[in-house]
Scaffold this motif. Sequence first.
Motif, PDB file in Angstrom:
ATOM      1  N   GLU A  28       5.401  38.295-140.661  1.00 37.32           N
ATOM      2  CA  GLU A  28       5.241  39.212-141.722  1.00 37.32           C
ATOM      3  C   GLU A  28       4.248  38.542-142.500  1.00 37.32           C
ATOM      4  OE1 GLU A  28       8.450  40.235-144.165  1.00 37.32           O
ATOM      5  OE2 GLU A  28       9.434  41.514-142.418  1.00 37.32           O
ATOM      6  N   ILE A  29       3.239  39.215-143.500  1.00 37.64           N
ATOM      7  CA  ILE A  29       2.559  38.640-144.182  1.00 37.64           C
ATOM      8  C   ILE A  29       3.034  38.080-145.370  1.00 37.64           C
ATOM      9  CG2 ILE A  29       0.843  39.426-146.200  1.00 37.64           C
ATOM     10  CD1 ILE A  29       0.343  42.065-144.890  1.00 37.64           C
ATOM     11  N   ALA A  30       4.295  37.894-145.498  1.00 45.93           N
ATOM     12  CA  ALA A  30       5.221  37.072-146.392  1.00 45.93           C
ATOM     13  C   ALA A  30       5.065  35.695-145.869  1.00 45.93           C
ATOM     14  CB  ALA A  30       6.662  37.462-146.569  1.00 45.93           C
ATOM     15  N   LEU A  31       4.983  35.316-144.734  1.00 47.18           N
ATOM     16  CA  LEU A  31       4.938  33.973-144.200  1.00 47.18           C
ATOM     17  C   LEU A  31       3.487  33.554-144.258  1.00 47.18           C
ATOM     18  CD1 LEU A  31       7.704  34.337-141.237  1.00 47.18           C
ATOM     19  CD2 LEU A  31       7.933  33.444-143.374  1.00 47.18           C
ATOM     20  N   THR A  32       2.357  34.188-144.372  1.00 46.33           N
ATOM     21  CA  THR A  32       1.150  33.554-143.964  1.00 46.33           C
ATOM     22  C   THR A  32       0.733  32.577-145.244  1.00 46.33           C
ATOM     23  OG1 THR A  32       0.316  35.606-145.365  1.00 46.33           O
ATOM     24  CG2 THR A  32       0.247  35.812-142.802  1.00 46.33           C
ATOM     25  N   PRO A  33       1.281  32.601-146.610  1.00 47.83           N
ATOM     26  CA  PRO A  33       0.674  31.601-147.443  1.00 47.83           C
ATOM     27  C   PRO A  33       1.411  30.116-146.998  1.00 47.83           C
ATOM     28  CG  PRO A  33       1.705  33.276-148.609  1.00 47.83           C
ATOM     29  CD  PRO A  33       1.836  33.749-147.278  1.00 47.83           C
ATOM     30  N   GLN A  34       2.548  30.024-146.442  1.00 49.33           N
ATOM     31  CA  GLN A  34       2.882  28.796-146.223  1.00 49.33           C
ATOM     32  C   GLN A  34       2.344  28.446-144.756  1.00 49.33           C
ATOM     33  OE1 GLN A  34       7.460  28.076-145.711  1.00 49.33           O
ATOM     34  NE2 GLN A  34       6.825  26.905-147.200  1.00 49.33           N
ATOM     35  N   ALA A  35       2.084  29.285-143.693  1.00 51.94           N
ATOM     36  CA  ALA A  35       1.600  28.790-142.493  1.00 51.94           C
ATOM     37  C   ALA A  35       0.042  28.614-142.677  1.00 51.94           C
ATOM     38  CB  ALA A  35       1.735  29.759-141.582  1.00 51.94           C
ATOM     39  N   LEU A  36      -0.555  29.194-143.640  1.00 54.80           N
ATOM     40  CA  LEU A  36      -1.914  28.861-143.883  1.00 54.80           C
ATOM     41  C   LEU A  36      -2.031  27.516-144.469  1.00 54.80           C
ATOM     42  CD1 LEU A  36      -4.876  30.314-143.669  1.00 54.80           C
ATOM     43  CD2 LEU A  36      -4.489  30.942-146.183  1.00 54.80           C
ATOM     44  N   GLY A  37      -1.286  27.331-145.428  1.00 53.56           N
ATOM     45  CA  GLY A  37      -1.263  25.983-146.135  1.00 53.56           C
ATOM     46  C   GLY A  37      -1.225  24.867-145.061  1.00 53.56           C
ATOM     47  N   ARG A  38      -0.290  24.930-144.044  1.00 55.70           N
ATOM     48  CA  ARG A  38      -0.047  23.860-143.201  1.00 55.70           C
ATOM     49  C   ARG A  38      -1.252  23.805-142.252  1.00 55.70           C
ATOM     50  NH1 ARG A  38       6.029  26.400-141.690  1.00 55.70           N
ATOM     51  NH2 ARG A  38       7.001  25.040-143.000  1.00 55.70           N
ATOM     52  N   PHE A  39      -1.956  24.959-141.803  1.00 53.67           N
ATOM     53  CA  PHE A  39      -3.033  24.881-140.870  1.00 53.67           C
ATOM     54  C   PHE A  39      -4.212  24.262-141.490  1.00 53.67           C
ATOM     55  CE2 PHE A  39       0.005  26.702-137.965  1.00 53.67           C
ATOM     56  CZ  PHE A  39      -0.320  26.120-136.849  1.00 53.67           C
ATOM     57  N   ARG A  40      -4.502  24.723-142.745  1.00 52.39           N
ATOM     58  CA  ARG A  40      -5.744  24.448-143.604  1.00 52.39           C
ATOM     59  C   ARG A  40      -5.554  23.005-143.915  1.00 52.39           C
ATOM     60  NH1 ARG A  40      -7.306  29.576-147.405  1.00 52.39           N
ATOM     61  NH2 ARG A  40      -8.457  30.719-145.905  1.00 52.39           N
ATOM     62  N   ALA A  41      -4.516  22.364-144.148  1.00 51.60           N
ATOM     63  CA  ALA A  41      -4.214  21.038-144.546  1.00 51.60           C
ATOM     64  C   ALA A  41      -4.669  20.201-143.335  1.00 51.60           C
ATOM     65  CB  ALA A  41      -2.732  20.667-144.666  1.00 51.60           C
ATOM     66  N   ARG A  42      -4.468  20.704-142.031  1.00 47.97           N
ATOM     67  CA  ARG A  42      -4.963  19.820-140.894  1.00 47.97           C
ATOM     68  C   ARG A  42      -6.492  20.076-140.435  1.00 47.97           C
ATOM     69  NH1 ARG A  42      -0.396  18.060-137.489  1.00 47.97           N
ATOM     70  NH2 ARG A  42       1.162  17.721-139.281  1.00 47.97           N
ATOM     71  N   PHE A  43      -6.772  21.400-140.592  1.00 43.64           N
ATOM     72  CA  PHE A  43      -8.131  21.916-139.936  1.00 43.64           C
ATOM     73  C   PHE A  43      -9.096  22.465-141.194  1.00 43.64           C
ATOM     74  CE2 PHE A  43      -4.660  22.483-136.939  1.00 43.64           C
ATOM     75  CZ  PHE A  43      -4.831  21.517-136.032  1.00 43.64           C
ATOM     76  N   GLY A  44      -8.743  22.459-142.189  1.00 41.08           N
ATOM     77  CA  GLY A  44      -9.792  22.855-143.198  1.00 41.08           C
ATOM     78  C   GLY A  44     -10.354  24.112-142.883  1.00 41.08           C
ATOM     79  N   GLU A  45     -11.605  24.323-143.129  1.00 42.92           N
ATOM     80  CA  GLU A  45     -12.375  25.496-143.270  1.00 42.92           C
ATOM     81  C   GLU A  45     -12.297  26.330-141.706  1.00 42.92           C
ATOM     82  OE1 GLU A  45     -13.360  27.569-145.860  1.00 42.92           O
ATOM     83  OE2 GLU A  45     -12.023  25.887-146.821  1.00 42.92           O
ATOM     84  N   ARG A  46     -11.893  25.372-140.928  1.00 41.33           N
ATOM     85  CA  ARG A  46     -11.997  26.062-139.289  1.00 41.33           C
ATOM     86  C   ARG A  46     -10.850  27.118-139.116  1.00 41.33           C
ATOM     87  NH1 ARG A  46     -12.102  20.631-135.716  1.00 41.33           N
ATOM     88  NH2 ARG A  46     -10.811  19.873-137.584  1.00 41.33           N
TER      89      ARG A  46
END
Length: 633
Positions: free
Chosen positions: A168-186
């Motif tokens: 769900e879209i409701a879960l994208t903020p937390q998932a996005l934060g985790r992956f951007r913390a590791r991989f940045g703008e990629r």
Amino acid sequence: MTARALARPFTYLADGLEKGSVVTVPFGRARRRGVVVDLGDEAPAEVEPVAVEKVVGAIPPTLVDLALWIADYYGSTPARALGLVAPVNRARRGELRAPGGDLAAEPVPEELTAPQEAALQSITTAMDGEGGAFLLYGATGSGKTEVYLRACADALERGLGAIVLVPEIALTPQALGRFRARFGERVALLHSGLTEAERRDERERIAAGAARIVVGARSAVFAPVRGLGLICVDEEHDPSYKQESDPRYDARTVAAKRAVLEGAVAVFGSATPRPESWQALERLDLGGRLGVRLPSVEVVDLRREAGYPLSAPLLAELGKLAEQGGKAILLLNRRGIAPAIHCRACGSTLRCESCDVALTLHGDGLLHCHHCGRRGPKPSLCPVCRSPDLARLGAGTERLEAELAAQVPELERFRLDADAVAKPAVLTDRLARFAAADRAVLLGTQMVAKGHHFEGVSLAAVIDADTGMALPDFRAEERTFQLVTQLAGRSGRDAPGRVLVQTYQPDSIPIALAARHDVPEFLAGELERRRALGYPPFQHLVRVVVSGPGPEGPPSVLTELRSELERAGIEGELLGPAPLLRLRGRHRAQLLAKTPHPRPLAALTGRLLSAAAPAMRKDGLAASVDVDPQGLA
């Protein structure tokens, strides 16, 4: 011409084009967008091809193959399926920018556990080979997300891309934060809550190779990643992965098919897997929760409680939070103040004029239909017998919020449901504020039970565990078990936790086994039951629904369709036609098939409906084909 009627390819001169080219072509008296699906040396003898006007884009050839497979497997058309992989992009205005909306990530663990290392090794070995599919199974908090992150890092090292799906879209903020913390703008974000400009910009970054990891909801499975090596499907049990409009694809099935086409690895993760995945996939078992034990579960028998929706045991636990601090998550899978208004004199329930469903009372004082959107004032008298004795039945999230405000006002309240967080920005803000708060309650519908990880949550409660068990659906017990187990997993991640499950059926199998966190036993029993009844994963279901302005048209069309399918000698059992609830003023009926081979049946059904589309439109009839439906009501 509709996309249902437009069910075949057309031939054009293709000088300099490639499979996957997105083009503009003359089509009759109009210009239309098209996708090159194949190339040949000569045109068919009866065709005089004209030239393509211009190339407006391109998609990877494997996405073309995927779209054509979707059209065939789900009984849709190439035009509609190709629209999924090659959406219209509006002209750019302003600078390209990545959408925001991510939440802060947890610290990176210093090392993996032995089960995590073993799971990662299996995934990377398959990535170096010919791909494959795995079920990543483990209790909530067992470290599935860290395995996804490390697997994505390994994919990048190999020059490959990755897609990470959340339900769900409701879960994208937390998932996005985790992956951007590791991989940045990629990292790119894709879901239907973005603006058209944001989706276009993200797709361009992905196609250009600037973003090699895509995080998103269902539609992100079609991201134009070139050199795809990994697809992770988190919370794979969630029914939100099923699209409810044509083509009615299941993103989990599509992810598996795309992985096969790309030679990639598909990883399906869940603490409460579907019986289908448990039966079919190679299992990577992460075991129990990292660091702390799963919380204890207390089942509260509502038959012995005077208070609803807040029982005495739940009020006592909430009172402790108010005194000592901490957070709670409360699940009530119904919106509004009351899910029904009932007349005590004649027994009737107030229903929508356009749908055969009960109206829900909301905090605005109006009665809402959650199917067609109709709303109106609550009458003072019963429309059937004119009695003033109208009673509210049950409770929804708005009433729960009001009860919390009245009984434990010291706790700050954050409500998550479709009414409260219609926009992604509101959702992200509310989750961020709850994460930073103390003495706070997150309450809402099923979205609060899905994948969230907040520090300091010491209490989780299911307000009414019975809401889904009475549904006429073979998945009702599975859904109840998953929802209770998943909600329990939100508590006690970093401290001792407690879970309360309020129910009128404390001895039911899904409640009793969820209270013990016993996933293997539940799935063993569920698979045995489904084998006896011929349900998935032992048979596939194909559902055909026809709707129309009157009650006679839908069953008549389905009776004729059933005769055609029987004449064709399809393999399987046909059930119906049977009437369904009227929705949005339209009468409906369904034909259900149980079959070991859904693709030929759905493809034939799609062709028959395409041929009948002009005649059906004249009669105001519409049809849909649903392979592996998630609901039968």
